[in-house]
Scaffold this motif. Structure first.
Motif, PDB file in Angstrom:
ATOM      1  N   LYS A   1       0.804  -1.285  -0.107  1.00  0.00           N
ATOM      2  CA  LYS A   1      -0.059  -0.044   0.119  1.00  0.00           C
ATOM      3  C   LYS A   1       1.017   1.193   0.094  1.00  0.00           C
ATOM      4  CE  LYS A   1      -3.771   2.055   2.530  1.00  0.00           C
ATOM      5  NZ  LYS A   1      -4.503   2.304   3.807  1.00  0.00           N
ATOM      6  N   SER A   2       2.020   1.196   0.598  1.00  0.00           N
ATOM      7  CA  SER A   2       2.801   2.484   0.783  1.00  0.00           C
ATOM      8  C   SER A   2       3.540   2.547  -0.500  1.00  0.00           C
ATOM      9  CB  SER A   2       3.725   2.374   2.035  1.00  0.00           C
ATOM     10  OG  SER A   2       4.809   1.123   1.871  1.00  0.00           O
ATOM     11  N   GLY A   3       3.841   1.447  -1.250  1.00  0.00           N
ATOM     12  CA  GLY A   3       4.640   1.572  -2.479  1.00  0.00           C
ATOM     13  C   GLY A   3       6.039   1.192  -2.310  1.00  0.00           C
ATOM     14  N   VAL A   4       6.570   0.684  -1.273  1.00  0.00           N
ATOM     15  CA  VAL A   4       8.015   0.121  -1.274  1.00  0.00           C
ATOM     16  C   VAL A   4       8.085  -1.224  -1.802  1.00  0.00           C
ATOM     17  CG1 VAL A   4       8.596   1.635   0.666  1.00  0.00           C
ATOM     18  CG2 VAL A   4       7.837  -0.661   1.250  1.00  0.00           C
ATOM     19  N   LEU A   5       6.867  -2.096  -1.792  1.00  0.00           N
ATOM     20  CA  LEU A   5       6.812  -2.982  -2.575  1.00  0.00           C
ATOM     21  C   LEU A   5       5.671  -3.261  -3.676  1.00  0.00           C
ATOM     22  CD1 LEU A   5       7.112  -5.769   0.337  1.00  0.00           C
ATOM     23  CD2 LEU A   5       8.913  -4.996  -1.256  1.00  0.00           C
ATOM     24  N   THR A   6       5.902  -3.907  -4.850  1.00  0.00           N
ATOM     25  CA  THR A   6       4.987  -3.966  -5.677  1.00  0.00           C
ATOM     26  C   THR A   6       4.778  -5.117  -6.207  1.00  0.00           C
ATOM     27  OG1 THR A   6       3.952  -2.927  -7.840  1.00  0.00           O
ATOM     28  CG2 THR A   6       6.039  -3.419  -7.671  1.00  0.00           C
ATOM     29  N   VAL A   7       3.796  -5.791  -6.414  1.00  0.00           N
ATOM     30  CA  VAL A   7       3.303  -7.331  -6.683  1.00  0.00           C
ATOM     31  C   VAL A   7       4.443  -7.662  -8.260  1.00  0.00           C
ATOM     32  CG1 VAL A   7       2.008  -8.949  -7.542  1.00  0.00           C
ATOM     33  CG2 VAL A   7       1.087  -7.480  -5.697  1.00  0.00           C
ATOM     34  N   ARG A   8       5.009  -8.604  -7.981  1.00  0.00           N
ATOM     35  CA  ARG A   8       5.770  -9.379  -8.926  1.00  0.00           C
ATOM     36  C   ARG A   8       4.827 -10.348  -9.568  1.00  0.00           C
ATOM     37  NH1 ARG A   8      11.936 -11.944  -8.790  1.00  0.00           N
ATOM     38  NH2 ARG A   8      11.800 -12.673 -11.122  1.00  0.00           N
ATOM     39  N   ASP A   9       4.467 -11.290  -8.634  1.00  0.00           N
ATOM     40  CA  ASP A   9       3.741 -12.473  -9.176  1.00  0.00           C
ATOM     41  C   ASP A   9       3.234 -13.033  -7.782  1.00  0.00           C
ATOM     42  OD1 ASP A   9       5.687 -14.135  -8.105  1.00  0.00           O
ATOM     43  OD2 ASP A   9       6.624 -14.218 -10.125  1.00  0.00           O
ATOM     44  N   ALA A  10       2.515 -14.121  -7.926  1.00  0.00           N
ATOM     45  CA  ALA A  10       1.727 -14.756  -6.791  1.00  0.00           C
ATOM     46  C   ALA A  10       2.725 -14.940  -5.769  1.00  0.00           C
ATOM     47  CB  ALA A  10       1.025 -15.944  -7.215  1.00  0.00           C
TER      48      ALA A  10
ATOM     49  N   SER B   1       5.295 -13.136  -4.497  1.00  0.00           N
ATOM     50  CA  SER B   1       6.711 -12.311  -4.442  1.00  0.00           C
ATOM     51  C   SER B   1       6.447 -10.727  -4.622  1.00  0.00           C
ATOM     52  CB  SER B   1       7.687 -12.880  -5.401  1.00  0.00           C
ATOM     53  OG  SER B   1       7.307 -12.909  -6.676  1.00  0.00           O
ATOM     54  N   TRP B   2       7.308 -10.029  -4.363  1.00  0.00           N
ATOM     55  CA  TRP B   2       7.369  -8.575  -4.476  1.00  0.00           C
ATOM     56  C   TRP B   2       8.584  -7.939  -5.065  1.00  0.00           C
ATOM     57  CZ3 TRP B   2       5.618 -11.250  -0.588  1.00  0.00           C
ATOM     58  CH2 TRP B   2       4.166 -11.431  -0.312  1.00  0.00           C
ATOM     59  N   TRP B   3       8.339  -6.983  -6.005  1.00  0.00           N
ATOM     60  CA  TRP B   3       9.704  -6.220  -6.385  1.00  0.00           C
ATOM     61  C   TRP B   3       9.633  -5.016  -5.256  1.00  0.00           C
ATOM     62  CZ3 TRP B   3      12.516  -7.624 -10.184  1.00  0.00           C
ATOM     63  CH2 TRP B   3      11.844  -8.441 -11.192  1.00  0.00           C
ATOM     64  N   LEU B   4      11.016  -4.628  -5.044  1.00  0.00           N
ATOM     65  CA  LEU B   4      11.411  -3.387  -4.230  1.00  0.00           C
ATOM     66  C   LEU B   4      10.909  -2.534  -5.287  1.00  0.00           C
ATOM     67  CD1 LEU B   4      12.871  -2.210  -1.873  1.00  0.00           C
ATOM     68  CD2 LEU B   4      14.749  -2.099  -2.985  1.00  0.00           C
ATOM     69  N   SER B   5      10.403  -1.264  -4.725  1.00  0.00           N
ATOM     70  CA  SER B   5       9.773  -0.222  -5.485  1.00  0.00           C
ATOM     71  C   SER B   5      10.086   1.219  -5.066  1.00  0.00           C
ATOM     72  CB  SER B   5       8.155  -0.689  -5.553  1.00  0.00           C
ATOM     73  OG  SER B   5       7.750   0.476  -6.550  1.00  0.00           O
ATOM     74  N   ILE B   6       9.850   2.070  -5.924  1.00  0.00           N
ATOM     75  CA  ILE B   6      10.078   3.618  -5.670  1.00  0.00           C
ATOM     76  C   ILE B   6       8.673   4.178  -5.442  1.00  0.00           C
ATOM     77  CG2 ILE B   6      11.110   5.534  -6.109  1.00  0.00           C
ATOM     78  CD1 ILE B   6      13.191   4.225  -7.980  1.00  0.00           C
ATOM     79  N   PRO B   7       8.186   4.412  -4.343  1.00  0.00           N
ATOM     80  CA  PRO B   7       6.861   4.978  -4.416  1.00  0.00           C
ATOM     81  C   PRO B   7       6.718   6.160  -5.192  1.00  0.00           C
ATOM     82  CG  PRO B   7       7.601   4.572  -2.036  1.00  0.00           C
ATOM     83  CD  PRO B   7       8.959   4.381  -3.030  1.00  0.00           C
TER      84      PRO B   7
END
Length: 258
Positions: free
Chosen positions: A166-175, A177-183
């Protein structure tokens, strides 16, 4: 940031071939490729001065694309080695932006932390985000995180993982797992893709599909080019979307037709 795995047309992907720009010697501030041992950190700091903070209301950390470093250093292996060393030391973070699997963003960790915390001020997710920044980033340089690692190694709950998304530091990669992200970096990605296309168009519309680098850098930006022109020039050279040819008048950029 929306990280749907939509890929750009082949003309905009990072190319694997090498061109004559590798023989140049010069000063990074003049946009010339460097021979000898690279000082990647100094080059990153220079490239980040081209990032327009005000365009994003100073809400984003300064972002450099890894391949932009290749426009200023001839030895890509040494560049990659120094980038990895900076990541291992916790000074640098790397992100998969999502529009091209070969394109990676680089951000200094201190800048990332400051912008993320500023964006989280007063929000219910602040505590969880601080936990992630303090517990995960200093010891893990992964581009993505599995559910198993988040739950068992870093001891986050399912609810906390949801907060991080929700905060944007992670974003869905697939079921699972998550990518590190830049909000809030979606607008940057949009402007970058839009600007790259426009700048390549300027090269293509020039006589013989080629233009002096200095002339391109001095071109007045259009409504389609919101980032610094030099930022895009380092992009198209580093991504090998143009060929660099040395002439008595300076470096000539020639569009690569694929």
């Amino acid at each position: 940031m929306n990280r749907k795995r939509t890929l750009m047309p082949d003309a905009f992907r990072t190319k694997k071939r090498r061109f004559g720009a590798d023989n140049l010697i010069g000063n990074p501030e003049h946009g010339d490729v460097q021979e000898g041992p690279p000082d990647v950190k100094a080059t990153l700091q220079y490239l980040m001065t081209l990032f327009p903070r005000k365009l994003f209301n100073d809400s984003l950390p300064q972002i450099v694309l890894k391949h932009q470093l290749y426009s200023l250093h001839s030895d890509r292996t040494l560049v990659d080695k120094q980038v990895n060393e900076l990541r291992d030391q916790g000074e640098l973070l790397m992100f998969q932006l999502g529009f091209d699997s070969d394109t990676f963003a680089l951000v200094f960790s201190v800048d990332y932390r400051a912008k993320v915390l500023a964006g989280e001020a007063g929000r219910a997710t602040l505590g969880t985000v601080e936990k992630f920044l303090d517990k995960v980033l200093p010891c893990c340089s992964d581009l993505s995180f599995s559910k198993d690692k988040m739950l068992k190694q870093f001891l986050f709950t399912d609810s906390e993982i949801t907060q991080l998304v929700k905060s944007g530091v992670l974003t869905v990669r697939d079921a699972g797992s998550w990518w590190l992200s830049i909000p809030n970096s979606g607008r940057f990605t949009k402007y970058f893709i839009q600007g790259r296309k426009a700048v390549l168009g300027m090269v293509k519309k020039s006589k013989y599909n080629e233009i002096l680098k200095t002339e391109l850098e001095e071109r007045r930006t259009t409504s389609q080019v919101k980032l610094h022109m030099k930022y895009h020039v380092h992009d198209i050279i580093g991504a090998e979307l143009v060929e660099c040819i040395q002439t008595t008048s300076g470096t000539l950029l020639r569009f690569v037709d694929t």
